[in-house]
Design a protein around this motif. Structure first.
Motif, PDB file in Angstrom:
ATOM      1  N   LEU A  58       0.746  -1.230   0.070  1.00  0.00           N
ATOM      2  CA  LEU A  58      -0.013   0.008   0.045  1.00  0.00           C
ATOM      3  C   LEU A  58       0.881   1.083  -0.067  1.00  0.00           C
ATOM      4  CD1 LEU A  58      -2.815   1.159  -0.011  1.00  0.00           C
ATOM      5  CD2 LEU A  58      -2.780   0.896   2.614  1.00  0.00           C
ATOM      6  N   VAL A  59       1.968   1.294   0.888  1.00  0.00           N
ATOM      7  CA  VAL A  59       2.803   2.405   0.866  1.00  0.00           C
ATOM      8  C   VAL A  59       3.332   2.703  -0.612  1.00  0.00           C
ATOM      9  CG1 VAL A  59       4.922   3.238   1.779  1.00  0.00           C
ATOM     10  CG2 VAL A  59       3.180   2.399   3.370  1.00  0.00           C
ATOM     11  N   GLY A  60       3.812   1.654  -1.249  1.00  0.00           N
ATOM     12  CA  GLY A  60       4.203   1.728  -2.514  1.00  0.00           C
ATOM     13  C   GLY A  60       3.263   2.224  -3.564  1.00  0.00           C
ATOM     14  N   GLU A  61       2.008   1.876  -3.355  1.00  0.00           N
ATOM     15  CA  GLU A  61       1.123   2.206  -4.472  1.00  0.00           C
ATOM     16  C   GLU A  61       0.821   3.879  -3.924  1.00  0.00           C
ATOM     17  OE1 GLU A  61      -2.495   0.013  -3.549  1.00  0.00           O
ATOM     18  OE2 GLU A  61      -1.576  -1.731  -4.122  1.00  0.00           O
ATOM     19  N   LEU A  62       1.040   4.499  -2.924  1.00  0.00           N
ATOM     20  CA  LEU A  62       0.769   5.657  -2.798  1.00  0.00           C
ATOM     21  C   LEU A  62       1.794   6.262  -3.097  1.00  0.00           C
ATOM     22  CD1 LEU A  62      -0.383   5.176   1.392  1.00  0.00           C
ATOM     23  CD2 LEU A  62      -1.763   6.491  -0.496  1.00  0.00           C
ATOM     24  N   ILE A  63       3.082   5.878  -2.982  1.00  0.00           N
ATOM     25  CA  ILE A  63       4.170   6.696  -3.613  1.00  0.00           C
ATOM     26  C   ILE A  63       4.088   6.728  -4.876  1.00  0.00           C
ATOM     27  CG2 ILE A  63       6.651   6.567  -3.818  1.00  0.00           C
ATOM     28  CD1 ILE A  63       7.100   4.943  -1.339  1.00  0.00           C
ATOM     29  N   LYS A  64       3.508   5.713  -5.769  1.00  0.00           N
ATOM     30  CA  LYS A  64       3.476   5.872  -7.124  1.00  0.00           C
ATOM     31  C   LYS A  64       2.488   6.988  -7.420  1.00  0.00           C
ATOM     32  CE  LYS A  64       4.345   1.473  -8.788  1.00  0.00           C
ATOM     33  NZ  LYS A  64       3.740   0.208  -9.313  1.00  0.00           N
ATOM     34  N   SER A 111      -7.314   9.199   2.097  1.00  0.00           N
ATOM     35  CA  SER A 111      -7.346  10.845   1.531  1.00  0.00           C
ATOM     36  C   SER A 111      -6.762  10.955   0.402  1.00  0.00           C
ATOM     37  CB  SER A 111      -6.326  11.476   2.748  1.00  0.00           C
ATOM     38  OG  SER A 111      -6.016  12.896   2.355  1.00  0.00           O
ATOM     39  N   VAL A 112      -5.582  10.161  -0.301  1.00  0.00           N
ATOM     40  CA  VAL A 112      -4.942  10.217  -1.401  1.00  0.00           C
ATOM     41  C   VAL A 112      -5.952   9.317  -2.493  1.00  0.00           C
ATOM     42  CG1 VAL A 112      -2.966   9.474  -2.820  1.00  0.00           C
ATOM     43  CG2 VAL A 112      -2.947  10.323  -0.451  1.00  0.00           C
ATOM     44  N   PHE A 113      -6.393   8.347  -2.379  1.00  0.00           N
ATOM     45  CA  PHE A 113      -6.986   7.725  -3.309  1.00  0.00           C
ATOM     46  C   PHE A 113      -8.583   7.942  -3.615  1.00  0.00           C
ATOM     47  CE2 PHE A 113      -3.813   4.255  -2.443  1.00  0.00           C
ATOM     48  CZ  PHE A 113      -2.657   4.688  -3.504  1.00  0.00           C
ATOM     49  N   HIS A 114      -9.251   8.094  -2.415  1.00  0.00           N
ATOM     50  CA  HIS A 114     -10.756   8.563  -2.531  1.00  0.00           C
ATOM     51  C   HIS A 114     -11.130   9.918  -2.349  1.00  0.00           C
ATOM     52  CE1 HIS A 114     -11.149   4.246  -2.510  1.00  0.00           C
ATOM     53  NE2 HIS A 114     -10.307   4.138  -1.889  1.00  0.00           N
ATOM     54  N   LEU A 115     -10.160  10.919  -1.934  1.00  0.00           N
ATOM     55  CA  LEU A 115     -10.835  12.023  -1.519  1.00  0.00           C
ATOM     56  C   LEU A 115      -9.944  13.138  -2.342  1.00  0.00           C
ATOM     57  CD1 LEU A 115     -11.653  11.971   2.216  1.00  0.00           C
ATOM     58  CD2 LEU A 115     -13.127  11.927   0.315  1.00  0.00           C
ATOM     59  N   SER A 116      -8.434  12.758  -2.633  1.00  0.00           N
ATOM     60  CA  SER A 116      -7.659  13.700  -3.550  1.00  0.00           C
ATOM     61  C   SER A 116      -7.268  14.786  -2.507  1.00  0.00           C
ATOM     62  CB  SER A 116      -8.063  14.085  -4.694  1.00  0.00           C
ATOM     63  OG  SER A 116      -8.234  12.993  -5.461  1.00  0.00           O
ATOM     64  N   HIS A 117      -7.014  14.624  -1.203  1.00  0.00           N
ATOM     65  CA  HIS A 117      -6.473  15.697  -0.340  1.00  0.00           C
ATOM     66  C   HIS A 117      -5.303  15.768   0.062  1.00  0.00           C
ATOM     67  CE1 HIS A 117     -11.317  16.284   1.242  1.00  0.00           C
ATOM     68  NE2 HIS A 117     -10.889  17.171   0.507  1.00  0.00           N
TER      69      HIS A 117
END
Length: 356
Positions: free
Chosen positions: A278-284, A337-343
Motif C-alpha cells: 500500500l505504501v508503494g502504491e501511495l508513493i506511485k 485521503s489520497v485515493f478516494h478524496l484527493s486531499h
C-alpha cells in the motif's frame, strides 16, 4: 440658391451638407466622450479591486478565482469604510484588525479562514501570522438539520428519477460538479493497475483518479462506454435536494474500513506485506500528481503512513458522543485521503470520518 442652380450643383451641395453634419456630429461625440470620461472615472474601491483582480488571474479555475475576488472585495469595503485606505500598502495594515472584527461579528472559524485566505495571499502575509480562531471539525455546520437529516424523504436517494446518480455516487464519492462533468470514457486504470473513475478537472482545476473499491467495480463499470466522449449523466439526472456530499462521506468511511481490514487481517506477515504494498502504491500516486515547479516529485510524507492517528479536543468529544472511534490507522487514513478524496493529507479526512 435657386432651384436650377441646386439641380446643377446637387452633388457639391450634398457633399457640403454631409461635411457640416460630420463636423456637428464630431463635436457632439467629443463632448460626449469628455462627459463620459469625467463621469466614468473609477472610484478608489474599483481601482483597488481592479489591481487585485489582475493578481487573482493566476488562478485558472473559475470557482477559486471568483471566491477570492468576492472575499477580497469585502476586505476592501472594510478598509475603505473604516480607514479610507487608498492603496494596497495601506490595506495591508488592517488585516489583523479585520480578523478581529470578524470574530466580533460571531463568524465561525471556518468562515473567518475563508474570508482571510484571499487577503493574505494577495498581500503576501502568512495565515499563521494572523491571530484567529482555530478551525475544528467538531464545530463544522453540516448540511441539513441534525435530527434524522439523512432519513428525510426529500433527499430522494430512492427516487427512480435520480437513483442512477445516487447509486453511482454511493460507490464512487466525488463532488457534484465532478459528477456532472464525467464522460463515458472516464473509467480507467491507475498507475498501479486499479480501476478508477477519472476526474479531468477536480477541485482547483486539478485532475484526479478516484479509486473504486473491489466490491463496487462491477456495478460502476456498467455505467461506462470507453468508445464515447459523451457526458455520463444528463442534467435531469440530478436532484437539487440530494446531499451528494453525505454520500461522499459514507464512501470515505467504507474505504477506510476496507484498508483497515486489509492491514489488520490477524496474520502479522500478511499485514506487513499489505502495508508495504500500500505504501508503494501511495508513493506511485504521489510521484505522479505531486510535483514541484521543476517537474520533480515532492518529498513523500512517510510520517503519514506510520502509527495511530488520534483525535483530540472537540473532535474526540464529538466522536465519543456519537459512538465513533477516537483512534485510526494512519496508513489507512492516508490511503483514503489520497485515493478516494484527493486531499493528500490527514487532517481533512476527519470531517468525513465524523460525519454522522
Amino acid at each position: 440658391m435657386n432651384v436650377e442652380l441646386m439641380a446643377v450643383n446637387a452633388p457639391e451641395y450634398q457633399t457640403h451638407q454631409n461635411l457640416e453634419r460630420k463636423i456637428t456630429m464630431s463635436r457632439k461625440t467629443e463632448r460626449r466622450k469628455k462627459k463620459n470620461c469625467k463621469g466614468n472615472k473609477l472610484s478608489m474601491d474599483k481601482v483597488l479591486m481592479k489591481e487585485a483582480q489582475e493578481f487573482f488571474k493566476i488562478y485558472k479555475h473559475d470557482k477559486t478565482r471568483n471566491s477570492y475576488e468576492i472575499n477580497y472585495k469585502k476586505y476592501i469595503d472594510y478598509c475603505r469604510q473604516k480607514h479610507n485606505a487608498k492603496s494596497k500598502a495601506e490595506c495591508e495594515l488592517y488585516i489583523q484588525e479585520y480578523a478581529d472584527s470578524l470574530v466580533e461579528q460571531g463568524k465561525s472559524a471556518s468562515t473567518i479562514h475563508t474570508y482571510l485566505a484571499s487577503v493574505c495571499i494577495y498581500h503576501g502575509v502568512k495565515m499563521s501570522e494572523i491571530k484567529k480562531p482555530a478551525r475544528k471539525v467538531c464545530e463544522n455546520k453540516r448540511s441539513r438539520s441534525r435530527a434524522n437529516k439523512y432519513r428525510r424523504s426529500d433527499q430522494q436517494y430512492d427516487n427512480d428519477k435520480y437513483k442512477l446518480v445516487a447509486d453511482f455516487q454511493a460507490r464512487v464519492g466525488i463532488r457534484r460538479a465532478e459528477l456532472a462533468r464525467l464522460c463515458l470514457d472516464d473509467f480507467v486504470q491507475d498507475e498501479s493497475g486499479y480501476w478508477c473513475v477519472r476526474v479531468k478537472r477536480g477541485k482547483g482545476g486539478k485532475p484526479q483518479l478516484q479509486r473504486i473499491l473491489p466490491e463496487d467495480i462491477e456495478l460502476v463499470q456498467k455505467y461506462f462506454n470507453t468508445d464515447s466522449h459523451e457526458r455520463l449523466f444528463k442534467k435531469s439526472d440530478f436532484s437539487d435536494k440530494m446531499d451528494y456530499h453525505h454520500l461522499r462521506a459514507l464512501q470515505a468511511q467504507k474505504a477506510y474500513k476496507y484498508y483497515y481490514d486489509l492491514l489488520h487481517s490477524g496474520n502479522a506477515k500478511e499485514n506487513t506485506k499489505a502495508a508495504y504494498a500500500l505504501v508503494g502504491e501511495l508513493i506511485k500516486r504521489w510521484n505522479t500528481y505531486n510535483k514541484n515547479n521543476g517537474g520533480k516529485p515532492r518529498n513523500f510524507p512517510f510520517r503519514n503512513t506510520k502509527g495511530v492517528y488520534k483525535l483530540r479536543g472537540g473532535n474526540r468529544k464529538k466522536a465519543m458522543a456519537d459512538g465513533l472511534p477516537v483512534e485510526y490507522d494512519r496508513l489507512a487514513v492516508f490511503a483514503v485521503s489520497v485515493f478516494h478524496l484527493s486531499h493528500w493529507r490527514l487532517n481533512t479526512l476527519t470531517n468525513y470520518l465524523l460525519a454522522v
